[in-house]
Enzyme design. Structure first.
Site, PDB file in Angstrom:
ATOM      1  CG  HIS A   8      -2.083   0.848   1.214  1.00 47.40           C
ATOM      2  ND1 HIS A   8      -2.039   2.152   0.795  1.00 47.40           N
ATOM      3  CD2 HIS A   8      -3.376   0.614   1.561  1.00 47.40           C
ATOM      4  CE1 HIS A   8      -3.247   2.686   0.908  1.00 47.40           C
ATOM      5  NE2 HIS A   8      -4.076   1.769   1.365  1.00 47.40           N
TER       6      HIS A   8
ATOM      7  CD  GLU B  19      -2.994   1.267  -2.443  1.00 45.32           C
ATOM      8  OE1 GLU B  19      -3.504   0.207  -2.054  1.00 45.32           O
ATOM      9  OE2 GLU B  19      -3.547   2.377  -2.308  1.00 45.32           O
TER      10      GLU B  19
END
Length: 328
Positions: free
Chosen positions: A191, A302
């Site tokens: 992330h 991500e």
């Protein structure tokens, strides 16, 4: 004074070993940092094995970290590179992960630091001598989990997360192993919060003509995925999309700012790319998002394996990762 044309060259002031990458573990044993001889650095919080800083040789920060991020282990870190496992978001319809909190337990568990290794340039010279990269390894297994997490996800597993700092970029890779007799499924995602100067000038290439799910708009009228246009992606409002890039993992996803390349991301066994920015309203509603206009200085791109599930039988292993190259 006569200048001699064949005067001896100056002796090296520090003969012996070339410069080494420096490793530091904080006094409270909560974080690990490494610095290359050329000045690049990375810092990893053992809580979540979360990368909270990545700087180039000039000291320029490449990642966005909220000023209100909790770094004391009380909640997952807002910013840097949190690691999502074994579920992306929540999956109430997936029995095995239905009881887990959002994004699973990896980002909110304390990992073990397994050690570092370095690599050197194959052609040592006065300018290239020393460590070219340093790899930091972190491990997570059921013994690291809270009783609550073990009860919610009662499978035997082993994770090894490697963070490799180089002169030109950062590599993150994850090895997932089923250490039990029962098969299980998982999702995972890195992330990454990239730091930018002005989100209004940011564009992303490598996602053209690709199917995507839109978590802001919801399902399309046909129920089929949306398809992105042939132009670069730009942002002017909240974005939360899961792309499956048409070019595959080996095709680079490029983040540009003002038309100039800022980051390039190449994925390995990570078929999806999530693009996220909370924009003004959602940023206001997050207690750990600061400053509140910080959304203007970040973009999440991500790499993940989050569409469907990866299944591991007893003893099987899965590996995936990303290489991020930063432009000067």
């Amino acid at each position: 004074m006569v200048d001699r044309p064949k005067k001896p060259s100056a002796l090296a002031t520090t003969p012996g070993l070339p410069p080494q990458a420096q490793l530091n573990i904080s006094h409270d044993n909560s974080r690990v940092s490494a610095v290359l001889p050329t000045g690049e650095s990375v810092e990893v919080l053992l809580f979540g094995a979360t990368i909270i800083s990545w700087k180039d040789a000039k000291g320029n920060e490449k990642l966005w970290l909220s000023e209100a991020a909790k770094l004391d282990g009380t909640k997952a870190v807002r910013g840097g590179v949190p690691l999502v496992f074994p579920v992306f978001g929540t999956a109430p319809d997936h029995a095995a992960t239905a009881k887990l909190p959002q994004h699973g337990f990896a980002r909110s568990s304390r990992w073990e630091f397994l050690g570092k290794s370095t690599s050197e340039s194959s052609t040592l010279s006065a300018t290239s001598a020393g460590d070219d990269s340093v790899k930091l390894d972190f491990g997570l297994s059921p013994s690291n989990l809270t009783e609550e997490s073990k009860k919610a996800w009662p499978y035997k597993f082993g994770l090894i997360y490697s963070v490799t700092l180089g002169k030109e970029g950062l590599t993150t890779s994850l090895v997932v192993q089923n250490d039990g007799e029962q098969a299980w499924e998982f999702q995972t995602l890195m992330h990454t919060y990239f730091r930018v100067k002005d989100i209004s000038t940011v564009s992303i290439t490598g996602l053209e003509s690709s199917p995507y799910l839109d978590k802001v708009l919801g399902p399309s009228s046909t129920g089929e995925p949306y398809t992105s246009p042939s132009a670069a992606v730009s942002l002017s409002s909240k974005v939360d999309r899961v792309y499956t890039p048409a070019g595959g993992p080996e095709a680079a996803v490029i983040i540009k700012e003002g038309g100039k390349k800022k980051f390039g991301i190449v994925r390995d066994n990570m078929n999806e790319v999530v693009v996220w920015n909370p924009w003004k309203d959602d940023a206001q509603g997050m207690g750990d998002f600061a400053p509140k206009d910080g959304y203007k200085e970040m973009i999440c791109v991500e790499a993940g394996a989050v569409k469907g599930w990866q299944k591991l039988e007893q003893g099987e292993t899965w590996e995936g990762g990303q290489v991020i190259m930063a432009a000067n």
